[in-house]
Design a protein around this motif. Structure first.
Motif, mmCIF file in Angstrom:
data_model
loop_
_atom_site.group_PDB
_atom_site.id
_atom_site.type_symbol
_atom_site.label_atom_id
_atom_site.label_comp_id
_atom_site.label_asym_id
_atom_site.label_seq_id
_atom_site.Cartn_x
_atom_site.Cartn_y
_atom_site.Cartn_z
ATOM 1 N N VAL A 12 0.838 -1.200 0.000
ATOM 2 C CA VAL A 12 0.000 0.000 0.000
ATOM 3 C C VAL A 12 0.874 1.251 0.000
ATOM 4 O O VAL A 12 0.578 2.227 -0.696
ATOM 5 N N LEU A 69 0.812 3.982 -2.871
ATOM 6 C CA LEU A 69 0.452 5.349 -2.495
ATOM 7 C C LEU A 69 1.488 6.352 -3.005
ATOM 8 O O LEU A 69 1.129 7.406 -3.551
ATOM 9 N N SER A 120 -7.489 10.933 -7.267
ATOM 10 C CA SER A 120 -7.748 11.469 -5.926
ATOM 11 C C SER A 120 -8.490 10.461 -5.063
ATOM 12 O O SER A 120 -8.157 10.263 -3.891
ATOM 13 N N ARG A 121 -9.489 9.830 -5.654
ATOM 14 C CA ARG A 121 -10.247 8.823 -4.890
ATOM 15 C C ARG A 121 -9.388 7.597 -4.584
ATOM 16 O O ARG A 121 -9.460 7.044 -3.486
ATOM 17 N N SER A 122 -8.579 7.189 -5.541
ATOM 18 C CA SER A 122 -7.688 6.043 -5.298
ATOM 19 C C SER A 122 -6.684 6.360 -4.198
ATOM 20 O O SER A 122 -6.407 5.513 -3.335
ATOM 21 N N THR A 123 -6.162 7.563 -4.218
ATOM 22 C CA THR A 123 -5.215 7.980 -3.186
ATOM 23 C C THR A 123 -5.884 8.011 -1.824
ATOM 24 O O THR A 123 -5.303 7.575 -0.823
ATOM 25 N N ALA A 124 -7.106 8.506 -1.770
ATOM 26 C CA ALA A 124 -7.842 8.558 -0.497
ATOM 27 C C ALA A 124 -8.109 7.152 0.043
ATOM 28 O O ALA A 124 -7.945 6.899 1.244
ATOM 29 N N TRP A 125 -8.494 6.238 -0.835
ATOM 30 C CA TRP A 125 -8.749 4.865 -0.380
ATOM 31 C C TRP A 125 -7.464 4.188 0.099
ATOM 32 O O TRP A 125 -7.456 3.496 1.122
ATOM 33 N N LEU A 126 -6.384 4.378 -0.636
ATOM 34 C CA LEU A 126 -5.119 3.771 -0.226
ATOM 35 C C LEU A 126 -4.605 4.382 1.079
ATOM 36 O O LEU A 126 -4.038 3.671 1.920
ATOM 37 N N THR A 175 -6.512 5.534 3.458
ATOM 38 C CA THR A 175 -7.359 4.954 4.511
ATOM 39 C C THR A 175 -6.905 3.545 4.865
ATOM 40 O O THR A 175 -6.796 3.192 6.050
ATOM 41 N N VAL A 176 -6.605 2.747 3.859
ATOM 42 C CA VAL A 176 -6.106 1.383 4.108
ATOM 43 C C VAL A 176 -4.772 1.433 4.842
ATOM 44 O O VAL A 176 -4.530 0.648 5.776
#
Length: 122
Positions: A12, A16, A53-59, A61-62
């Motif tokens: 991750v 990221l 942006s959404r992928s970065t936010a999800w990663l 969070t993980v």
């Protein structure tokens, strides 16, 4: 479980970093207005910014969730009194005090007259 979480954490983190490096900064929008070809991207003119942006936010969070899980696992393995000072005190040998080697007590070598307590003046 710990090993799996560490592997996920590393993957991750690398993903990221890659996603962050791919994204364009706010200053790149001014160049796109003069025909730099941003409208011809795979995700459309604004689609890549939203997707990245959404992928970065999800990663992210993980990454935080896995970090908290690892911290919980590591903290659960130690006892409350496990500190560096306690371990150093347990590992250090006790100091050795040399024993006195007097052959006989000093009071037995004195004559009987000197053994009496001195007279106290009144």
């Amino acid at each position: 479980m710990y090993t799996i979480l560490v592997i996920v954490q590393v993957l991750v983190a690398v993903s990221l970093v890659g996603l962050i490096l791919i994204q364009h900064g706010k200053g790149a929008d001014a160049g796109a207005a003069f025909g730099s070809g941003a409208s011809g991207t795979v995700f459309g003119s604004r689609g890549s910014a939203n997707f990245l942006s959404r992928s970065t936010a999800w990663l992210a969070t993980v990454f935080f969730v896995v970090s908290l899980a690892l911290a919980y696992l590591v903290h659960g393995q130690r006892s409350a009194s496990d500190s560096v000072v306690d371990r150093a005190a347990a590992a250090a040998p006790a100091p050795v005090v040399p024993a006195e080697t007097n052959p006989a007590p000093a009071s037995s070598a004195l004559p009987a007259e000197e053994k009496k307590a001195p007279a106290v003046p009144e």
